[in-house]
Structure formats: structure tokens, C-alpha cells
Design an enzyme around this catalytic site. Structure first.
Site, PDB file in Angstrom:
ATOM      1  N   HIS A   1       0.871  -1.236   0.048  1.00  0.00           N
ATOM      2  CA  HIS A   1      -0.016   0.066   0.021  1.00  0.00           C
ATOM      3  C   HIS A   1       0.691   1.217  -0.051  1.00  0.00           C
ATOM      4  O   HIS A   1       0.599   2.279  -0.869  1.00  0.00           O
ATOM      5  CB  HIS A   1      -0.801  -0.073   1.294  1.00  0.00           C
ATOM      6  CG  HIS A   1      -1.901   1.319   1.429  1.00  0.00           C
ATOM      7  ND1 HIS A   1      -3.173   1.173   1.063  1.00  0.00           N
ATOM      8  CD2 HIS A   1      -1.491   2.388   1.860  1.00  0.00           C
ATOM      9  CE1 HIS A   1      -3.709   2.353   1.396  1.00  0.00           C
ATOM     10  NE2 HIS A   1      -2.640   3.077   1.904  1.00  0.00           N
ATOM     11  N   GLU A   2       1.735   1.369   1.046  1.00  0.00           N
ATOM     12  CA  GLU A   2       2.627   2.278   0.979  1.00  0.00           C
ATOM     13  C   GLU A   2       3.357   2.592  -0.289  1.00  0.00           C
ATOM     14  O   GLU A   2       3.845   3.830  -0.763  1.00  0.00           O
ATOM     15  CB  GLU A   2       3.258   2.510   2.180  1.00  0.00           C
ATOM     16  CG  GLU A   2       2.751   2.407   3.604  1.00  0.00           C
ATOM     17  CD  GLU A   2       1.855   3.447   3.739  1.00  0.00           C
ATOM     18  OE1 GLU A   2       1.830   4.512   3.195  1.00  0.00           O
ATOM     19  OE2 GLU A   2       0.752   3.429   4.547  1.00  0.00           O
TER      20      GLU A   2
ATOM     21  N   HIS B   1       1.729   4.645  -2.918  1.00  0.00           N
ATOM     22  CA  HIS B   1       1.881   5.863  -2.617  1.00  0.00           C
ATOM     23  C   HIS B   1       3.016   6.447  -3.349  1.00  0.00           C
ATOM     24  O   HIS B   1       3.211   7.597  -3.992  1.00  0.00           O
ATOM     25  CB  HIS B   1       1.741   6.419  -1.272  1.00  0.00           C
ATOM     26  CG  HIS B   1       0.368   6.110  -0.763  1.00  0.00           C
ATOM     27  ND1 HIS B   1      -0.969   6.769  -1.379  1.00  0.00           N
ATOM     28  CD2 HIS B   1      -0.181   5.849   0.363  1.00  0.00           C
ATOM     29  CE1 HIS B   1      -1.994   6.432  -0.595  1.00  0.00           C
ATOM     30  NE2 HIS B   1      -1.402   5.877   0.373  1.00  0.00           N
TER      31      HIS B   1
END
Length: 297
Positions: free
Chosen positions: A214-215, A218
Site C-alpha cells: 500500500h505505501e 503512494h
């Protein structure tokens, strides 16, 4: 590849910017917050990227388009191997350590998720990840993510194409920087991940290594699927249905927005449990490639 460095203790200075409104420039406000630390959003996640207003979002898209137009090889990111540096921020007694096996398994998870291997509907993004180095530091302040801008600038390795992962013990699951902020703050570029979220960790419902997925999304230029709420613009990705708010758990059939489509609860950029995640979409893959070409190539 493990290097042990004993860091001197730093003064206890709370990191500003853990809440969305106070996140330092470059930070992605979607921090995952384990339930034991208090569930504010994501059923355990808090702001883990810096806040992006609608006006800034529009400006970023325009800037990205200009940069891509200026590139002589727009498809440079069709296939990219990302070097990964893992920094294990242990306390002075060695607490908060992870095993070499866990680190290896985390790299495997990144390659599996970005390779579209968790669902027949998932896109193979073309991004692969190779462990380039592991560093271990014994510093109780760094372990708790204190003086985070300082420790990242001291320890970050590689260029704009290198993913640095700092494993810490804080109230969140993860925090990320965006690629368009690298030029202003290269020293803090990367993602911070709660060490308990690695495969085999102790973060209940978040122990399969998907926090790093997920990170890293980004870091590669993706917003949350609920960016902007129930709007046509949403996350700037056409094939992720708009949603009004983040999901929690794995709420099959959730539909928080009147616009077409159910909430993309299985998307890595929502706030679902690790076990619920299984895909990036083709348009998310395209966006990551474009962002790489514009800001990291």
C-alpha cells in the site's frame, strides 16, 4: 548485507505531521494505525500521506502531463526493477528486530502484489523489487520514529529510483512520500512501515506484508481509492470506482458512493485487511508507470 550501526540517542521531539492536517511536506497521510493503537480510519489506519487538496491535485496532474510530454521516452517505465533498502530501526536493547526471512518474504510480497499474482483481475504492473541492502540501527528514539526527518536523511540510500523502507514501532501501520515531492525533499523519500506488519508479524489483520504494498503504491504516485470522496475525479484512476470513505475489514458489496460501481475493497489502495487485498487495476498500473517516467526515471 546487514550492517549494524549504533545510533546515539536523540532528544525526544514528537514528530509533527502524524495527523493529516499536520503532515510534513512530502508525507503521504494514509498512515495505517493498528487497532491496538486506536482505530481512526481504515479500521486501524490513520492519515499515511500528506493531505492533497483538490486544487493541488489538479496542479499535480498538469505538472505530470507537462513532464511526460517533455520526456523523449514516455514508455521508459514499461518494466522497472526497483532497488530496495531496508532499515531496521531497533531500540537500544535490540527490540523491534525482524529476521532476514521476514525481510525476504516482504520483498516476495511486493513482487507478488505488483506482479498481479493475487487475483485473475489484478494487473501486472511491470514493477519488480530487488533487495539492495539491509541496515540495522540500535537507537530507541529512531525506533519510535522520533526525529524522523533527521534519521531518514542520515540513513537513506540510493537515488530517486530507490525505495527505502524504514521499519519502526509507531502508532501507525505505515507512512509514505509521493514521487512529486522528491525534488523538494529527497532526503526523506521513502516509506515508514510498522515492523509488526511484515509477514509473520504481530499486527492482527495486517501481518501479511500488504502495508508495504500500500505505501509503495503512494511512493509510486497512487492516491487512496477514496481520494476526493464521491467525485468523478476521485483518485485520477478511471477503473477504480469512486467511494466516499475508506473501507474497514473486508465489507463485500459495500457501496458508499452514488456513482457507478461498488467500492474497490480488494484494491491495495483502500483500507481493507491484508487478507482482503488482491489487486491493482490496469489504469493504476499505467498511472504508476507515468509517475515513474515523470519523477523517478
Amino acid at each position: 548485507m546487514a550492517v549494524l550501526v549504533a545510533g546515539s540517542a536523540l532528544l525526544l521531539t514528537p514528530l509533527s505531521g502524524q495527523a493529516t492536517a499536520r503532515t510534513p511536506v512530502g508525507e503521504a497521510p494514509d498512515c495505517f494505525v493498528p487497532p491496538t493503537a486506536g482505530a481512526s480510519a481504515k479500521g486501524g489506519h490513520g492519515a499515511d500521506t500528506r493531505d492533497i487538496s483538490a486544487a493541488e491535485q489538479k496542479a499535480i496532474e498538469a505538472q505530470t502531463a507537462r513532464l511526460l510530454k517533455a520526456k523523449t521516452a514516455r514508455n521508459v517505465a514499461a518494466s522497472v526493477n526497483v532497488p530496495v533498502y531496508v532499515h531496521v530501526m531497533r531500540d537500544a536493547s535490540g527490540g523491534g528486530d525482524v529476521t532476514d526471512t521476514q525481510i525476504s518474504q516482504q520483498i516476495d510480497v511486493l513482487n507478488k502484489t505488483y506482479g498481479g499474482q493475487e487475483s485473475s483481475q489484478a494487473a501486472n504492473t511491470g514493477f519488480t523489487f530487488t533487495l539492495a541492502g539491509v541496515n540495522k540501527y540500535d537507537n530507541s528514539q529512531w525506533h519510535k520514529d522520533k526525529q524522523s526527518s533527521t534519521y531518514r536523511k542520515k540513513t537513506r540510500q540510493g537515488g530517486k529510483n530507490a525505495l527505502n523502507i524504514w521499519l519502526v514501532d509507531f502508532a501507525y501501520l505505515g507512512i509514505a512520500t509521493f514521487p512529486w515531492d522528491y525534488a523538494r525533499q529527497p532526503g526523506i523519500d521513502g516509506i515508514r512501515v510498522n515492523y509488526t506488519s511484515l509477514p509473520g508479524g504481530s499486527a492482527t489483520n495486517y501481518d501479511l506484508g500488504e502495508t508495504a504494498t500500500h505505501e509503495a503504491g503512494h511512493w509510486l504516485g497512487l492516491y487512496h481509492t477514496f481520494q476526493g470522496g464521491c467525485t468523478a475525479t476521485n483518485d485520477e484512476v478511471a477503473d477504480t470506482p469512486a467511494q466516499s470513505s475508506p473501507s474497514s475489514g473486508c465489507p463485500t458489496g459495500r457501496d458508499s458512493c452514488s456513482l457507478p460501481g461498488l467500492d474497490p475493497i480488494h484494491n491495495y489502495m483502500d483500507y481493507s485487511y491484508d487478507s482482503c487485498y488482491n489487486q491493482f487495476t490496469p489504469n493504476q498500473s499505467t498511472r504508476m508507470s507515468n509517475m515513474w517516467s515523470a519523477y523517478r526515471a
